[in-house]
Design a protein around this motif. Structure first.
Motif, PDB file in Angstrom:
ATOM      1  N   SER A 181      -2.558   9.870 -43.181  1.00 48.03           N
ATOM      2  CA  SER A 181      -3.296  10.881 -43.937  1.00 48.03           C
ATOM      3  C   SER A 181      -4.446  10.257 -44.707  1.00 48.03           C
ATOM      4  CB  SER A 181      -2.358  11.628 -44.886  1.00 48.03           C
ATOM      5  OG  SER A 181      -1.999  10.796 -45.947  1.00 48.03           O
ATOM      6  N   GLU A 184     -10.786  10.216 -44.829  1.00 49.96           N
ATOM      7  CA  GLU A 184     -11.698   9.264 -44.182  1.00 49.96           C
ATOM      8  C   GLU A 184     -11.262   8.920 -42.761  1.00 49.96           C
ATOM      9  OE1 GLU A 184      -9.250   8.675 -46.085  1.00 49.96           O
ATOM     10  OE2 GLU A 184      -8.565   6.622 -46.171  1.00 49.96           O
ATOM     11  N   TYR A 198     -11.374   4.726 -38.192  1.00 54.94           N
ATOM     12  CA  TYR A 198     -10.331   5.147 -37.264  1.00 54.94           C
ATOM     13  C   TYR A 198      -8.961   5.000 -37.927  1.00 54.94           C
ATOM     14  CZ  TYR A 198     -13.840   4.961 -33.572  1.00 54.94           C
ATOM     15  OH  TYR A 198     -14.943   5.179 -32.812  1.00 54.94           O
ATOM     16  N   SER A 245       1.493   6.705 -44.744  1.00 49.87           N
ATOM     17  CA  SER A 245       0.743   5.523 -45.171  1.00 49.87           C
ATOM     18  C   SER A 245      -0.531   6.001 -45.827  1.00 49.87           C
ATOM     19  CB  SER A 245       0.465   4.581 -44.004  1.00 49.87           C
ATOM     20  OG  SER A 245      -0.466   5.131 -43.129  1.00 49.87           O
ATOM     21  N   VAL A 250      -2.779   5.298 -57.269  1.00 51.31           N
ATOM     22  CA  VAL A 250      -2.995   6.099 -58.472  1.00 51.31           C
ATOM     23  C   VAL A 250      -4.278   6.929 -58.455  1.00 51.31           C
ATOM     24  CG1 VAL A 250      -1.658   4.560 -59.961  1.00 51.31           C
ATOM     25  CG2 VAL A 250      -4.090   4.114 -59.595  1.00 51.31           C
ATOM     26  N   LYS A 278       2.057  -3.243 -53.385  1.00 49.70           N
ATOM     27  CA  LYS A 278       2.600  -2.793 -54.675  1.00 49.70           C
ATOM     28  C   LYS A 278       2.910  -1.294 -54.751  1.00 49.70           C
ATOM     29  CE  LYS A 278      -0.210  -2.607 -58.258  1.00 49.70           C
ATOM     30  NZ  LYS A 278      -1.062  -2.958 -59.410  1.00 49.70           N
ATOM     31  N   PRO A 279       2.034  -0.390 -54.227  1.00 46.56           N
ATOM     32  CA  PRO A 279       2.294   1.040 -54.476  1.00 46.56           C
ATOM     33  C   PRO A 279       3.419   1.650 -53.632  1.00 46.56           C
ATOM     34  CG  PRO A 279      -0.021   0.650 -53.863  1.00 46.56           C
ATOM     35  CD  PRO A 279       0.734  -0.583 -53.549  1.00 46.56           C
ATOM     36  N   PRO A 294       1.694   1.857 -48.647  1.00 45.91           N
ATOM     37  CA  PRO A 294       0.300   1.828 -49.067  1.00 45.91           C
ATOM     38  C   PRO A 294      -0.619   1.908 -47.842  1.00 45.91           C
ATOM     39  CG  PRO A 294       1.498  -0.125 -49.826  1.00 45.91           C
ATOM     40  CD  PRO A 294       2.403   0.592 -48.911  1.00 45.91           C
ATOM     41  N   PRO A 297      -4.231  -1.651 -44.416  1.00 50.19           N
ATOM     42  CA  PRO A 297      -3.472  -2.030 -43.217  1.00 50.19           C
ATOM     43  C   PRO A 297      -2.523  -3.215 -43.421  1.00 50.19           C
ATOM     44  CG  PRO A 297      -5.773  -1.659 -42.666  1.00 50.19           C
ATOM     45  CD  PRO A 297      -5.670  -1.529 -44.153  1.00 50.19           C
TER      46      PRO A 297
END
Ligand SMILES: Nc1nc2c(c(=O)[nH]1)N[C@H]1C(S)=C(S)[C@@H](COP(=O)(O)OP(=O)(O)OC[C@H]3O[C@@H](n4cnc5c(N)ncnc54)[C@H](O)[C@@H]3O)O[C@H]1N2
Ligand code: MOO
Length: 400
Positions: A181, A184, A198, A245, A250, A278-279, A294, A297
């Motif tokens: 999602s 961009e 892509y 992903s 935040v 981390k996220p 996150p 990639p």
């Protein structure tokens, strides 16, 4: 929710959220990559009787010097139908049963055979039973040949079939939905507009899962909208595991958490002391586990390696689902580690290991150049060339 969970604690917590999936029986030849649910006992003895490991002549060990009279042949699958008497030899092939009365084999290269006379031309076997595989030396009927939790690979398939098992008890493969999602993102093959890239995380994660038995469905790329994400999560209600992903951080467009709230999923933890990644967030909806990886990639790759793959192995019944490290010699110095565990994308040549040129979590060329991850635990001291570090080998033992 502001503290960062250590990697091991986060992984333990994640695995505790999902139980191994229900058992089912699968044709042995189809079971590669699955994990056994029960121990496997052999239904046969192997070899069933004393067997030759070489082509040659079956004889009596007490008469190892010969000469002998050739009285017949024991071929693989066609044993000699009479016992061997004193002074007699039987031609024997590799894998054939020794005739009754024979307890040694002299290899063909050490014999001269003319008509029905066989003589020793070379050395007798030492010890005399060297070329005899004793009955049951591989395994006997009733022996446990495979333990529960064993990963089934080529050798285990051969063993299970040889032990008389046409089917194996394994666990149902998990259904996994992978959601890309982000506004961009455009799908492979499209013409990206200015600022678009892509979508690559979904296909990358599917490829990481490919060696494990699972049913993977890819969804997206979806726009940055809570509704779009919530609808996709809702539509995946039969999935055991949902993986998103991106959108885990935040920013104003990081919508995974609000979308999870929207569908009534329960957030279990968010943010792990890991770099990159981390996220990372983990939520549940009934028995379903939702992993929010996150978007960068390399962060998605590392968190999938450290969390998604162990989760899948766990629900498939692996006893030890976490990836292993091995020691390796460092090629270039590394500074003192930070407060998060760091997984440096690195190149290992079979002897030494060195980080790839950039550790930017958005850098795909560097990720693709890596075949190992150097593990730096929080607070690890600086290390010099020649020092030992611990690494994870990626993909196929890091052999191209
Ligand atoms: N103010 C802060 N900003 C950021 C923080 C923070 O703590 N405070 N954390 C950073 C870290 S660490 C990471 S990692 C990223 C991850 O953020 P998100 O999970 O929200 O990911 P996005 O922002 O949506 O995307 C990041 C990056 O990855 C690309 N992306 C996303 N999905 C895909 C896909 N399916 N295929 C290919 N590439 C994808 C996306 O275009 C972005 O470039 O946040 C930092 N920011
Ligand atoms: O720690 Mo984030 O996962 O690198 O860029």
């Amino acid at each position: 929710m502001n503290t960062l969970l250590p990697v091991a604690e986060a992984r333990a917590r994640l695995l505790s959220l999902a139980a191994p999936l229900p058992p089912e029986n699968l044709a042995t030849a189809e079971a590669s990559g699955y994990f056994l649910t029960h121990h496997l006992k052999s239904r046969v003895t192997r070899p069933e009787g004393d067997t030759s490991s070489m082509d040659g002549f079956a004889v009596r060990a007490a008469e190892i010097e010969g000469p002998w009279r050739l009285v017949g042949e024991s071929a693989a699958g066609r044993p000699l139908d009479r016992p061997l008497g004193s002074g007699e030899a039987a031609r024997i092939s590799t894998g054939a049963l020794l005739p009754q009365g024979a307890d040694a084999v002299v290899i063909k290269e050490d014999c001269d055979c003319s008509g029905d006379r066989v003589e020793l031309s070379g050395s007798p076997p030492s010890p005399r039973t060297r070329y005899v595989r004793q009955a049951g030396s591989d395994f006997a009927i009733g022996d446990t040949v495979l333990e529960p939790g064993t990963r089934i690979g080529p050798a285990q398939i051969a063993l299970a079939l040889s032990a008389g098992h046409t089917h194996l008890p394994v666990r149902r493969p998990p259904r996994i939905v992978l959601i890309d999602s982000g506004d961009e993102l455009c799908a492979a093959g499209c013409e990206p507009e200015r600022g678009q890239i892509y979508a690559s995380n979904g296909p990358m994660l599917a490829a990481m899962l490919a060696p494990l038995p699972c049913e993977v469905e890819r969804v997206g790329p979806l726009p940055d909208s809570i509704d779009a994400l919530a609808n996709a999560i809702g539509a995946a209600s039969s999935a055991d595991i949902i993986v998103t992903s991106g959108g885990a951080s935040v920013g104003e467009h990081d919508l995974v958490r609000p979308a999870l709230e929207n569908v009534g999923a329960k957030l279990d933890f968010w943010r792990v002391a890991v770099k990159p990644g981390k996220p990372l967030l983990v939520a549940t909806q009934g028995k379903q586990v939702i992993l929010g990886l996150p978007g960068n990639p390399a962060s998605a790759y590392v968190t999938a390696y450290l969390f998604l793959l162990p989760l899948v192995r766990h629900v498939l019944g692996a006893l030890d689902p976490s990836p292993r490290v091995i020691p390796a010699r460092l090629e270039s110095p590394l500074p003192k580690a930070g407060v998060r565990a760091e997984y440096l994308r690195a190149k290992w040549d079979g002897n030494t290991v060195a980080p790839v040129r950039t550790q930017d979590s958005g850098a795909l060329a560097a990720l693709a150049a890596a075949n190992a991850l150097i593990v730096r635990e929080p607070g690890d001291a600086s290390v010099e060339p020649g020092d030992t570090v611990f690494i994870h080998l990626l993909e196929n033992g890091a052999i191209a």
